[in-house]
Enzyme design. Structure first.
Site, PDB file in Angstrom:
ATOM      1  N   GLU A  30       0.841  -1.204   0.000  1.00 34.77           N
ATOM      2  CA  GLU A  30       0.000   0.000   0.000  1.00 34.77           C
ATOM      3  C   GLU A  30       0.870   1.246   0.000  1.00 34.77           C
ATOM      4  OE1 GLU A  30      -3.242   0.138  -1.163  1.00 34.77           O
ATOM      5  OE2 GLU A  30      -3.485  -1.431   0.356  1.00 34.77           O
ATOM      6  N   HIS A  31       0.505   2.201  -0.864  1.00 33.12           N
ATOM      7  CA  HIS A  31       1.272   3.432  -1.059  1.00 33.12           C
ATOM      8  C   HIS A  31       2.687   3.138  -1.557  1.00 33.12           C
ATOM      9  CE1 HIS A  31      -1.709   6.307   0.426  1.00 33.12           C
ATOM     10  NE2 HIS A  31      -2.060   5.374   1.272  1.00 33.12           N
ATOM     11  N   ASP A  33       2.921   2.094  -4.929  1.00 33.11           N
ATOM     12  CA  ASP A  33       2.844   2.224  -6.404  1.00 33.11           C
ATOM     13  C   ASP A  33       3.546   3.484  -6.905  1.00 33.11           C
ATOM     14  OD1 ASP A  33       0.819   3.752  -5.230  1.00 33.11           O
ATOM     15  OD2 ASP A  33      -0.677   3.306  -6.778  1.00 33.11           O
ATOM     16  N   GLY A 120     -17.252   3.165  -4.846  1.00 28.64           N
ATOM     17  CA  GLY A 120     -16.547   4.021  -3.903  1.00 28.64           C
ATOM     18  C   GLY A 120     -16.123   3.318  -2.619  1.00 28.64           C
ATOM     19  N   GLY A 122     -13.447   1.378  -2.334  1.00 31.47           N
ATOM     20  CA  GLY A 122     -12.038   1.018  -2.404  1.00 31.47           C
ATOM     21  C   GLY A 122     -11.800  -0.292  -3.140  1.00 31.47           C
ATOM     22  N   SER A 124     -12.366  -0.572  -6.418  1.00 35.73           N
ATOM     23  CA  SER A 124     -12.095  -0.162  -7.791  1.00 35.73           C
ATOM     24  C   SER A 124     -13.230  -0.448  -8.775  1.00 35.73           C
ATOM     25  CB  SER A 124     -10.784  -0.762  -8.300  1.00 35.73           C
ATOM     26  OG  SER A 124     -10.210   0.175  -9.171  1.00 35.73           O
ATOM     27  N   SER A 125     -14.398   0.033  -8.413  1.00 32.03           N
ATOM     28  CA  SER A 125     -15.500   0.007  -9.386  1.00 32.03           C
ATOM     29  C   SER A 125     -15.143   0.858 -10.590  1.00 32.03           C
ATOM     30  CB  SER A 125     -16.791   0.499  -8.741  1.00 32.03           C
ATOM     31  OG  SER A 125     -16.720   1.886  -8.460  1.00 32.03           O
ATOM     32  N   ASP A 170      -4.976  -0.880 -10.459  1.00 27.09           N
ATOM     33  CA  ASP A 170      -6.381  -1.286 -10.582  1.00 27.09           C
ATOM     34  C   ASP A 170      -6.698  -1.799 -11.977  1.00 27.09           C
ATOM     35  OD1 ASP A 170      -6.222  -0.145  -8.131  1.00 27.09           O
ATOM     36  OD2 ASP A 170      -7.644   1.487  -8.532  1.00 27.09           O
TER      37      ASP A 170
HETATM   38  P1  ADP Z   1     -13.860   2.946  -6.399  1.00 26.26           P
HETATM   39  O1  ADP Z   1     -13.111   2.806  -7.683  1.00 26.26           O
HETATM   40  O2  ADP Z   1     -13.042   2.645  -5.200  1.00 26.26           O
HETATM   41  O3  ADP Z   1     -15.142   2.172  -6.375  1.00 26.26           O
HETATM   42  P2  ADP Z   1     -14.023   5.648  -7.320  1.00 26.26           P
HETATM   43  O4  ADP Z   1     -14.443   6.922  -6.669  1.00 26.26           O
HETATM   44  O5  ADP Z   1     -12.687   5.571  -7.947  1.00 26.26           O
HETATM   45  O6  ADP Z   1     -14.242   4.480  -6.265  1.00 26.26           O
HETATM   46  O7  ADP Z   1     -15.059   5.312  -8.477  1.00 26.26           O
HETATM   47  C1  ADP Z   1     -16.444   5.321  -8.206  1.00 26.26           C
HETATM   48  C2  ADP Z   1     -17.157   6.046  -9.328  1.00 26.26           C
HETATM   49  O8  ADP Z   1     -17.092   5.252 -10.535  1.00 26.26           O
HETATM   50  C3  ADP Z   1     -18.637   6.228  -9.079  1.00 26.26           C
HETATM   51  O9  ADP Z   1     -18.883   7.404  -8.363  1.00 26.26           O
HETATM   52  C4  ADP Z   1     -19.194   6.295 -10.486  1.00 26.26           C
HETATM   53  O10 ADP Z   1     -19.044   7.578 -11.035  1.00 26.26           O
HETATM   54  C5  ADP Z   1     -18.289   5.372 -11.277  1.00 26.26           C
HETATM   55  N1  ADP Z   1     -18.836   4.017 -11.440  1.00 26.26           N
HETATM   56  C6  ADP Z   1     -18.198   2.862 -11.189  1.00 26.26           C
HETATM   57  N2  ADP Z   1     -18.974   1.800 -11.480  1.00 26.26           N
HETATM   58  C7  ADP Z   1     -20.130   2.285 -11.938  1.00 26.26           C
HETATM   59  C8  ADP Z   1     -21.340   1.691 -12.405  1.00 26.26           C
HETATM   60  N3  ADP Z   1     -21.510   0.373 -12.466  1.00 26.26           N
HETATM   61  N4  ADP Z   1     -22.328   2.512 -12.771  1.00 26.26           N
HETATM   62  C9  ADP Z   1     -22.175   3.846 -12.732  1.00 26.26           C
HETATM   63  N5  ADP Z   1     -21.070   4.457 -12.301  1.00 26.26           N
HETATM   64  C10 ADP Z   1     -20.045   3.701 -11.913  1.00 26.26           C
HETATM   65 MG    MG Z   2     -11.418   3.982  -8.224  1.00 23.39          MG
END
Ligand code: ADP
Ligand code: MG
Length: 390
Positions: A30-31, A33, A120, A122, A124-125, A170
């Site tokens: 962690e930290h 990269d 959101g 953590g 990595s959506s 990610d």
């Molecule tokens: P994390 O990557 O940790 O989940 P981030 O803040 O980097 O958090 O990314 C979250 C953002 O990605 C959401 O606020 C949204 O804008 C976008 N996002 C990710 N997945 C989707 C999804 N399935 N539908 C809509 N927006 C998404």
């Molecule tokens: Mg992210």
């Protein structure tokens, strides 16, 4: 085969293509990269999925329906793609712009987007969304990218269209993850090594504290600057090139905070390599010890933990080996988000219940009078981006 009923109910016909890309959890590193070090993430069994077909309308645009936000985005593909609302569409716009810049013509599409990656948290959506979009465009246009180029295209989308200065981890693991493997990634050379982990007696638990403290943005920039300062004082290009001994000798030349930040990074890079070795050897207690050591270093030297993350780690430590927990640490940038724990597979249910109860009790004092409900799930190392229907 996975079905996406959303596509059919919105567009009135089955999709022609279905693709998916996973979220990820960083097991250790962690930290490290942005210090040119190593990270050891794995893809998780939580996916962002796109089902799509060529558009039946004559308008030159990609129409994306997001079932979670119940929102629709339109991207005009007849001209260079730029940032626009809704905000979430920028991750997809950035990826499509990356294909355009390679001279690829993007057809008009209809897309249904569904996801089981928590937003959101953590996990990595954001990378899952980018890599899913890139996989769809590869499939639709027949332009297959080299995996590294694909991951870098997605990272660029996040930098330039979402405004997030993320590293490469990610997107690399969402593209290159493999079932039953972790991905050891050298953030300097971009070399990757798949580290097998297919012992059915262990499992990973991901524990979302469901808190996110707001100070995180500025603190992240400050940590990066402190790491740079330390590398400059040590006369090395990055902390990757420094040793614990050299740091100790230079202790008098830097302020205590800079010293401690560097001590974390140098130790963490070493621990990441040792943890990868522990996994190769199926030495679960050793892997667990490195995870705890990582957490304490992030808490005390790097100072990016918070009381909720610490509470989860303390609970795991008190359950301990007799209760089936090998190790636990915060994962992600810090100040909230999730912990990752290595546990005995047979004890997953019991440990989940114990953590949920104890965490709720530990968080009754302040914000939430009745305590905070954590979100806990287990995952095996999962496959990276996949084409489900082509
Ligand atoms: P994390 O990557 O940790 O989940 P981030 O803040 O980097 O958090 O990314 C979250 C953002 O990605 C959401 O606020 C949204 O804008 C976008 N996002 C990710 N997945 C989707 C999804 N399935 N539908 C809509 N927006 C998404
Ligand atoms: Mg992210």
């Amino acid at each position: 085969m996975l079905k996406v009923p959303e596509f059919e109910s919105i567009f009135g016909r089955p999709p022609r293509w279905i693709v998916a890309a996973p979220g990820r959890v960083n097991v250790i590193g962690e930290h490290t990269d942005y210090n040119d070090g190593f990270v050891l993430p794995m893809a998780i069994e939580r996916y962002t999925v796109m089902a799509a077909d060529i558009s039946e309308s004559s308008a030159p645009r990609i129409l994306i329906h997001d079932s979670r936000a119940r929102d629709t985005a339109q991207i005009d593909v007849s001209k260079p793609i730029a940032k626009a609302d809704p905000r979430w569409s920028n991750y997809i716009r950035g990826v499509a712009a990356g294909f355009q810049s390679r001279g690829v013509k993007i057809p008009a599409l209809e897309v249904a987007l569904v996801s089981t990656v928590p937003l959101g948290g953590g996990l990595s959506s954001s990378a899952a969304l980018e890599v899913c979009a890139a996989t769809l465009l590869e499939t639709v246009t027949g332009t297959k990218l080299d995996p590294i180029e694909k991951a870098l295209l997605c990272q660029k989308a996040e930098h330039e269209f979402a405004g997030v200065p993320c590293g490469i981890m990610d997107q690399f693991v969402s593209v290159m993850g493999q079932k039953d493997h972790l991905l050891l990634l050298d953030c300097r050379s971009r070399q990757t090594e798949l580290v097998p982990l297919n012992d059915p007696s262990v499992a990973w638990l991901i524990i979302n504290t469901n808190v996110k403290h707001e100070l995180s943005g500025g603190e992240y920039a400050r940590r990066r600057a402190q790491c740079e300062t330390a590398a400059n004082i040590l006369g090395v290009p990055a902390l990757r090139d420094a040793t614990a001994d050299a740091l100790e000798r230079a202790r008098g030349q830097m302020d205590l905070f800079v010293f401690r930040r560097a001590r974390h990074v140098i130790g963490e890079i070493e621990r990441t390599l040792q943890a990868a070795q522990g996994i190769r050897n199926s030495d679960w207690p050793a892997v667990g010890r490195h995870m705890y050591a990582s957490h304490y270093s992030l808490r005390d030297d790097f100072e990016v933990s918070c009381k909720e993350l610490d509470a989860v780690v303390e609970i795991c430590q008190s359950i301990g080996l007799p209760g089936g927990v090998y190790g636990c640490r915060m994962t992600g940038a810090g100040f909230g988000g999730s912990c990752v724990a290595l546990v005995e597979a047979g004890a997953v249910d019991a440990i989940t219940k114990q953590i949920a109860t104890a965490y709720k009790a530990a968080t009754t004092a302040d914000e939430a009078k009745n305590g905070i409900e954590p979100t806990i799930f287990s995952s095996r190392p999962a496959a990276g981006a996949t084409v489900i229907k082509s």
